[in-house]
Design a protein around this motif. Structure first.
Motif, PDB file in Angstrom:
ATOM      1  N   VAL A  94       0.866  -1.184   0.000  1.00  0.00           N
ATOM      2  CA  VAL A  94       0.000   0.000   0.000  1.00  0.00           C
ATOM      3  C   VAL A  94       0.900   1.229   0.000  1.00  0.00           C
ATOM      4  CG1 VAL A  94      -1.783   1.308   1.205  1.00  0.00           C
ATOM      5  CG2 VAL A  94      -1.831  -1.211   1.255  1.00  0.00           C
ATOM      6  N   TRP A  95       0.924   1.945  -1.126  1.00  0.00           N
ATOM      7  CA  TRP A  95       1.626   3.228  -1.204  1.00  0.00           C
ATOM      8  C   TRP A  95       0.641   4.396  -1.246  1.00  0.00           C
ATOM      9  CZ3 TRP A  95       4.914  -0.708  -1.863  1.00  0.00           C
ATOM     10  CH2 TRP A  95       6.275  -0.501  -1.607  1.00  0.00           C
ATOM     11  N   SER A  96      -0.639   4.122  -1.320  1.00  0.00           N
ATOM     12  CA  SER A  96      -1.639   5.185  -1.383  1.00  0.00           C
ATOM     13  C   SER A  96      -1.676   5.973  -0.077  1.00  0.00           C
ATOM     14  CB  SER A  96      -3.021   4.604  -1.680  1.00  0.00           C
ATOM     15  OG  SER A  96      -3.071   4.068  -2.989  1.00  0.00           O
ATOM     16  N   HIS A  97      -2.183   7.194  -0.155  1.00  0.00           N
ATOM     17  CA  HIS A  97      -2.270   8.049   1.033  1.00  0.00           C
ATOM     18  C   HIS A  97      -3.338   7.563   1.994  1.00  0.00           C
ATOM     19  CE1 HIS A  97      -2.010  11.561   3.558  1.00  0.00           C
ATOM     20  NE2 HIS A  97      -3.287  11.848   3.348  1.00  0.00           N
ATOM     21  N   ARG A  98      -4.400   6.957   1.463  1.00  0.00           N
ATOM     22  CA  ARG A  98      -5.483   6.489   2.320  1.00  0.00           C
ATOM     23  C   ARG A  98      -5.713   4.985   2.144  1.00  0.00           C
ATOM     24  NH1 ARG A  98      -8.316  10.597   4.765  1.00  0.00           N
ATOM     25  NH2 ARG A  98      -8.104  12.647   3.813  1.00  0.00           N
ATOM     26  N   ALA A  99      -6.056   4.329   3.244  1.00  0.00           N
ATOM     27  CA  ALA A  99      -6.497   2.936   3.204  1.00  0.00           C
ATOM     28  C   ALA A  99      -8.017   2.959   3.188  1.00  0.00           C
ATOM     29  CB  ALA A  99      -5.975   2.183   4.415  1.00  0.00           C
ATOM     30  N   GLY A 106     -11.344   8.553   4.934  1.00  0.00           N
ATOM     31  CA  GLY A 106     -10.858   7.272   5.415  1.00  0.00           C
ATOM     32  C   GLY A 106      -9.481   7.401   6.033  1.00  0.00           C
ATOM     33  N   PRO A 107      -8.982   6.345   6.669  1.00  0.00           N
ATOM     34  CA  PRO A 107      -7.686   6.405   7.358  1.00  0.00           C
ATOM     35  C   PRO A 107      -6.563   6.865   6.436  1.00  0.00           C
ATOM     36  CG  PRO A 107      -8.836   4.365   7.873  1.00  0.00           C
ATOM     37  CD  PRO A 107      -9.609   5.013   6.777  1.00  0.00           C
ATOM     38  N   HIS A 108      -5.801   7.878   6.891  1.00  0.00           N
ATOM     39  CA  HIS A 108      -4.714   8.400   6.072  1.00  0.00           C
ATOM     40  C   HIS A 108      -3.363   8.130   6.725  1.00  0.00           C
ATOM     41  CE1 HIS A 108      -5.419  11.756   8.887  1.00  0.00           C
ATOM     42  NE2 HIS A 108      -4.141  12.030   8.721  1.00  0.00           N
TER      43      HIS A 108
END
Length: 338
Positions: A94-99, A106-108
């Motif tokens: 996961v490299w995205s800013h948010r899960a 959502g969780p950042h």
């Protein structure tokens, strides 16, 4: 939608699949919507800082690690780079800013990834343990496939989700007990863990979750992305089947409140018990300090882990609570040759 109302998978009934949904044999199902509301509206969440910087610089990994070497570099949350046997393996990338399914809510991330994606070595294998958004990130998998074209190993049903965004991905789809041979150097085994799956409100339990055992000439690695402790059943079974481990990658965060989370996320004390039960010489601790998912404070897992290790008489250096950018060269031992 596939036969039987499952949009991701159709297959024979088994001891953990009823024809529509997967389940944990003898286990505890996750709480329902009413309990979710009770938790979310109940308060008692410890505030997290907006940014929780790692003391380690972003790593720039070597191209590979050969011989008896075994190196783990923390990217963040459950994303680890494992370098062993000349191969490079990413877990739950996961490299995205948010899960989150949303880019604006959502969780950042509270810290930057411990490796820039452009600084990754050639990635040979990606392990995706289950489909929750903090473990299966389609944007990251799309980028990795475009640059590295790795083999993705994932449990039943998750391939359908991934192929919607990455139709040309090379994938090995596994049930519990299956094994995948990789270039005659590494064997990956899919094993049970006590968890669940969902991408939206109507697909709960419709894709499988799993832990992985990575069998290498440098020793065996037990990778658990997410799990409830489940009385240690799966830990003991993994040791009985595979023997002790040179390394276990174990989650130890996102566990409060226990009345809601115990069936799906183990706490630090349980993670230490799992370390003992599976016979792990060393542990790379993950699933803490990046995405705020539950009620405990950002450093509470660290404090609870120290107490649990002291209680068990285990040296702190054997259970490393990894921070983004941290590099763990796992010591060799007599066990690694077993």
């Amino acid at each position: 939608m596939k036969k039987g109302g499952n949009p991701y998978y159709s297959g024979p009934v088994s001891d953990h699949f009823d024809g529509v949904r997967f389940f944990n044999p003898g286990g505890t199902a996750p709480r329902g919507f009413g309990d979710l509301l009770r938790w979310q509206l109940g308060g008692r969440r410890t505030r997290w800082p907006g940014h929780y910087a790692s003391p380690f610089r972003q790593a720039r990994p070597d191209l590979n690690v050969d011989g008896d070497g075994l190196r783990v570099t923390m990217v963040g949350h459950a994303t680890l780079l494992i370098q062993v046997g000349g191969l490079n393996i990413l877990t739950d990338p996961v490299w995205s800013h948010r899960a989150s399914p949303l880019t604006f809510a959502g969780p950042h991330r509270r810290n930057a990834p411990g490796i820039l994606m452009d600084d990754l070595p050639p990635i040979d294998i990606v392990l995706v343990t289950h489909n929750h958004y903090d473990h299966l990130d389609l944007a990251t998998l799309t980028a990795l496939n475009a640059e590295h074209a790795p083999r993705i190993v994932t449990p039943l049903g998750n391939d359908t989700i991934i192929r919607r965004s990455v139709p040309n991905a090379e994938m090995s789809v596994v049930d519990w007990g299956d094994r995948v041979e990789v270039e005659d150097r590494i064997t990956i085994h899919a094993e049970p863990c006590h968890h669940w799956s969902a991408r939206r409100s109507g697909d709960r339990h419709m894709a499988l979750w799993a832990a992985f055992v990575i069998e290498t000439t440098a020793g065996k690695i037990y990778h658990v992305g997410d799990t409830g402790f489940h009385d240690g059943i799966n830990y003991r079974a993994a040791r009985a089947k595979h023997g002790p481990f040179r390394l276990a990658n174990l989650p130890f965060g996102s566990y409060e409140p226990r009345w809601f989370m115990a069936s799906q996320h183990q706490n630090p004390e349980e993670a230490v018990m799992g370390m003992i039960a599976c016979g792990a010489e060393h542990v790379a601790g993950h699933h803490w300090g990046t995405f705020r998912l539950t009620n405990e404070g950002i450093e509470e897992p660290l404090k609870a882990l120290e107490v649990a290790l002291e209680k068990a008489g285990i040296e702190r250096t054997r259970f490393r609570a990894l921070r983004p950018g941290e590099v763990f060269d796992v010591p060799a031992s007599a066990r690694s040759a077993e």
